[in-house]
Design an enzyme around this catalytic site. Structure first.
Site, PDB file in Angstrom:
ATOM      1  N   GLU A 107       0.888  -1.173   0.000  1.00  0.00           N
ATOM      2  CA  GLU A 107       0.000   0.000   0.000  1.00  0.00           C
ATOM      3  C   GLU A 107       0.914   1.208   0.000  1.00  0.00           C
ATOM      4  OE1 GLU A 107      -3.266  -0.696  -0.159  1.00  0.00           O
ATOM      5  OE2 GLU A 107      -2.700  -2.798   0.001  1.00  0.00           O
ATOM      6  N   CYS A 140      -2.120   8.796   4.043  1.00  0.00           N
ATOM      7  CA  CYS A 140      -2.061   8.389   2.634  1.00  0.00           C
ATOM      8  C   CYS A 140      -3.358   8.772   1.924  1.00  0.00           C
ATOM      9  CB  CYS A 140      -1.818   6.897   2.530  1.00  0.00           C
ATOM     10  SG  CYS A 140      -2.900   5.977   3.609  1.00  0.00           S
TER      11      CYS A 140
HETATM   12  P1  NAP Z   1       8.798   3.940   4.178  1.00  0.00           P
HETATM   13  O1  NAP Z   1       9.940   4.858   4.316  1.00  0.00           O
HETATM   14  O2  NAP Z   1       8.603   3.291   2.864  1.00  0.00           O
HETATM   15  O3  NAP Z   1       9.006   2.799   5.320  1.00  0.00           O
HETATM   16  C1  NAP Z   1       8.107   1.721   5.539  1.00  0.00           C
HETATM   17  C2  NAP Z   1       8.873   0.496   6.054  1.00  0.00           C
HETATM   18  O4  NAP Z   1       9.520  -0.148   4.959  1.00  0.00           O
HETATM   19  C3  NAP Z   1       9.958   0.801   7.053  1.00  0.00           C
HETATM   20  O5  NAP Z   1      10.039  -0.260   7.994  1.00  0.00           O
HETATM   21  C4  NAP Z   1      11.214   0.822   6.213  1.00  0.00           C
HETATM   22  O6  NAP Z   1      12.317   0.458   7.023  1.00  0.00           O
HETATM   23  C5  NAP Z   1      10.920  -0.246   5.187  1.00  0.00           C
HETATM   24  N1  NAP Z   1      11.591   0.001   3.908  1.00  0.00           N
HETATM   25  C6  NAP Z   1      11.431   1.103   3.124  1.00  0.00           C
HETATM   26  N2  NAP Z   1      12.177   0.972   2.009  1.00  0.00           N
HETATM   27  C7  NAP Z   1      12.802  -0.221   2.099  1.00  0.00           C
HETATM   28  C8  NAP Z   1      13.726  -0.916   1.256  1.00  0.00           C
HETATM   29  N3  NAP Z   1      14.160  -0.382   0.106  1.00  0.00           N
HETATM   30  N4  NAP Z   1      14.178  -2.116   1.652  1.00  0.00           N
HETATM   31  C9  NAP Z   1      13.770  -2.650   2.829  1.00  0.00           C
HETATM   32  N5  NAP Z   1      12.913  -2.036   3.667  1.00  0.00           N
HETATM   33  C10 NAP Z   1      12.440  -0.843   3.317  1.00  0.00           C
HETATM   34  O7  NAP Z   1       7.413   4.662   4.505  1.00  0.00           O
HETATM   35  P2  NAP Z   1       7.045   5.617   5.759  1.00  0.00           P
HETATM   36  O8  NAP Z   1       8.012   6.733   5.843  1.00  0.00           O
HETATM   37  O9  NAP Z   1       6.873   4.820   6.933  1.00  0.00           O
HETATM   38  O10 NAP Z   1       5.585   6.177   5.419  1.00  0.00           O
HETATM   39  C11 NAP Z   1       5.332   7.319   4.648  1.00  0.00           C
HETATM   40  C12 NAP Z   1       4.731   6.888   3.321  1.00  0.00           C
HETATM   41  O11 NAP Z   1       3.798   5.850   3.511  1.00  0.00           O
HETATM   42  C13 NAP Z   1       3.959   7.964   2.587  1.00  0.00           C
HETATM   43  O12 NAP Z   1       4.312   7.930   1.227  1.00  0.00           O
HETATM   44  C14 NAP Z   1       2.497   7.545   2.744  1.00  0.00           C
HETATM   45  O13 NAP Z   1       1.624   7.971   1.757  1.00  0.00           O
HETATM   46  C15 NAP Z   1       2.616   6.080   2.764  1.00  0.00           C
HETATM   47  N6  NAP Z   1       1.493   5.442   3.447  1.00  0.00           N
HETATM   48  C16 NAP Z   1       0.670   4.682   2.699  1.00  0.00           C
HETATM   49  C17 NAP Z   1      -0.422   4.098   3.281  1.00  0.00           C
HETATM   50  C18 NAP Z   1      -1.342   3.264   2.455  1.00  0.00           C
HETATM   51  O14 NAP Z   1      -2.152   2.562   2.999  1.00  0.00           O
HETATM   52  N7  NAP Z   1      -1.264   3.313   1.147  1.00  0.00           N
HETATM   53  C19 NAP Z   1      -0.664   4.253   4.655  1.00  0.00           C
HETATM   54  C20 NAP Z   1       0.210   5.017   5.396  1.00  0.00           C
HETATM   55  C21 NAP Z   1       1.308   5.612   4.769  1.00  0.00           C
HETATM   56  P3  NAP Z   1      13.778   1.126   6.881  1.00  0.00           P
HETATM   57  O15 NAP Z   1      13.549   2.618   6.806  1.00  0.00           O
HETATM   58  O16 NAP Z   1      14.483   0.693   8.106  1.00  0.00           O
HETATM   59  O17 NAP Z   1      14.346   0.541   5.637  1.00  0.00           O
END
Ligand code: NAP
Length: 526
Positions: free
Chosen positions: A265, A302
């Site tokens: 998501e 989001c």
């Molecule tokens: P994020 O930076 O993508 O992180 C989410 C999780 O994934 C973290 O545990 C991160 O850990 C891990 N991760 C990210 N990239 C990775 C990679 N390349 N390899 C391995 N692990 C990885 O997201 P966020 O900062 O928490 O949230 C903000 C974003 O989420 C916004 O864009 C928002 O729109 C979106 N969001 C979407 C929804 C939905 O339902 N669609 C809901 C809430 C939020 P590490 O940083 O330790 O790698």
């Protein structure tokens, strides 16, 4: 309950040896105690092996045991009391009242999945009894049910430290399906993750299930998450977060010897359409309500309304002026992490410098550290169509009002948009004919279409769809919120001519589980 900085590998608490990280309090601008040990490939291996070993016993356990696990998790989270809210508040800067609401949503959704598990309809039991006399060929006895996929890796998002994290919707739906879960703790709320993880670990022991049903690993950088998705024992991934993160994990899955489904998501700008009659009759009220929704929770949803679409004219001009005046009254507030605040500033600055985009309002600065000032932009529809970056999500309290020349251009903009989690219609009865003409486009573009509300609240229920075409998600056929989320972690198995003694309970004659089943094409409870 004490936060120790350990990972939870099955029943054990283990300190990672690959360095240490600390959680951070963005509102205080300081690091928090204790230090968390960082795990590596060895801990991922342990968690995944335990999950693989637990799988058959977990899925064979009575449905009532699985339901009691979910209820025990909810009860243990509630029993954490204020300590959980305090820690989540420190780590996220989200208000305590919001976090209390999120805790209620988290425990409520665990209990909803418990009732779903007991109901058993999700097993999809189907019986097509043998037709030995059928001509020209007899039909075999065919029965089908759905079984869980296997261990699931879960990645939570920063902006919902409870409801989209360790015991959030992905974990609840995977456990409900009968899949052991390995969670990668989000670095923005490590202490909250440990507290909730311990509540789950205790629940697994309380109901007497194998320890590998749940583990929580901690990493720094991407290594632990990458190793988790690549591990052969993992059979599916539930991810909530950025588009970049979701795509990276999908790419790892595609490179595996056995590719697995990655339910990511990701991002959405949630177009909000203000149609002409509503715009004329109540544009001011809609503009104010829109700004309230946009700035709620520092815009860190989001489902934030990041794009407003309307037909140009004096009513839209007035809507924009009212929205600008309301937004100018809003103050900057601390964001979830310094990284998110920096990305927001970058995104807003880039947009402000985009030729043809006009910044029409900015919120007031405040002393809050890591704060985001709300910003409102305006542009013409043809610019949006010709400028892909204007469709990028800027995570935070900013939105773009887009003026369309006429209905045809409004439809063209909608056709042009990428997939979205939501699309909103602000309409009066006189707008229904136009709304009806646009609806088929909206259905192709979004997972949820709403009228006369704002998309930021997501109800947890049977009918909710929190999903949508790419890039809102990596798989538009599913939802990550609501009971339909269980479908992601199940697959059908058909049993042809199996002796009665070998048939699973769900498809046995006599219906020992008392399920609703499709028998010869008819839904019966027998
Ligand atoms: P994020 O930076 O993508 O992180 C989410 C999780 O994934 C973290 O545990 C991160 O850990 C891990 N991760 C990210 N990239 C990775 C990679 N390349 N390899 C391995 N692990 C990885 O997201 P966020 O900062 O928490 O949230 C903000 C974003 O989420 C916004 O864009 C928002 O729109 C979106 N969001 C979407 C929804 C939905 O339902 N669609 C809901 C809430 C939020 P590490 O940083 O330790 O790698």
């Amino acid at each position: 309950m004490q936060i120790t900085g350990e990972m939870l590998l099955g029943a054990a608490a283990v300190r990672g040896t690959q360095g240490s990280v600390r959680a951070f309090a963005p509102a205080l601008n300081e690091e928090l105690e204790p230090a968390f040990g960082v795990g590596g490939v060895a801990e991922v291996e342990r968690a995944c092996v335990l999950a693989g070993q637990a799988f058959d016993a977990f899925r064979a356990a009575p449905l009532d045991t699985r339901a009691r696990l979910l209820e025990a998790i909810a009860d243990n989270i509630t029993a954490l009391g204020d300590a959980l809210i305090e820690r989540a508040h420190l780590e996220s800067a989200l208000p305590k009242a919001r976090l209390e609401g999120e805790r209620g949503r988290t425990t409520g959704q665990l209990k909803l999945f418990a009732s779903l598990v007991r109901d058993g309809r999700w097993l999809g039991a189907v019986l097509d009894p043998a037709l030995p006399e059928r001509k020209p060929l007899p039909r075999s006895d065919l029965r089908a049910q759905r079984i869980p996929l296997g261990p699931v890796a879960v990645f939570g998002a920063s902006n919902f430290p409870l409801a989209f994290s360790v015991a959030g919707g992905d974990t609840a739906s995977a456990l409900a399906a009968g899949c052991p879960v390995v969670v990668k703790a989000h670095p923005a709320h490590l202490g909250t993750s440990e507290l909730v993880g311990r509540a789950i670990q205790k629940a697994v022991a309380d109901v007497g299930l194998p320890e590998g049903v749940f583990s929580l690993v901690i990493g720094e950088g991407n290594a632990v998450g990458e190793a988790l998705v690549a591990h052969p024992a993992i059979k599916a991934v539930g991810f909530t977060g950025s588009r970049r993160g979701g795509l990276a994990l999908s790419a790892i899955s595609a490179r595996r010897r056995e590719p697995i489904p990655v339910y990511a998501e990701m991002s959405s700008i949630n177009p909000t359409l203000v149609l002409p009659a509503a715009l004329a009759a109540r544009g001011d009220a809609l503009a104010t309500a829109f700004v309230d929704s946009l700035t709620l929770g520092v815009g860190q949803f989001c489902t934030n309304p990041g794009l407003v679409l309307a037909i140009d004219g004096p009513d839209l001009k007035r809507f924009a002026e009212t929205a600008a005046a309301a937004l100018a009254q809003k103050q900057s507030q601390t964001m979830l992490t310094a990284g998110i605040a920096a990305a927001y500033d970058d995104g807003v600055n880039t947009r402000a410098q985009t030729a043809g985009v006009e910044q029409i309002a900015q919120g007031a600065a405040s002393a809050a550290p890591g704060g985001a000032r709300p910003v409102l932009f305006r542009a013409a529809a043809e610019l949006l169509i010709g400028t892909p970056s204007l469709e990028d999500e800027i995570f935070g309290p900013t939105s773009l009002i887009v003026a369309c020349r006429d209905e045809a251009e409004l439809a063209r903009v909608l056709e042009h948009l990428e997939g979205q989690l939501t699309a909103t219609l602000l309409i009066d009865p006189a707008d229904y004919p136009l709304a009806g003409r646009l609806l088929p486009i909206l259905e192709r573009k979004a997972g949820r279409i709403l009228a006369n509300g704002f998309p930021t609240g997501v109800e947890v229920c049977h009918a909710m769809v929190h999903g949508g075409p790419f890039p809102a998600t990596s798989d538009s056929r599913t939802t990550s919120v609501g009971t339909m989320a269980i479908e992601r972690f199940l697959r059908p198995v058909c049993y042809q001519d199996l002796p009665a003694e070998l048939l699973p309970a769900a498809v046995q004659d006599g219906n020992p589980l008392g399920l609703w089943r499709l028998r010869d094409g008819e839904l019966v409870r027998g």
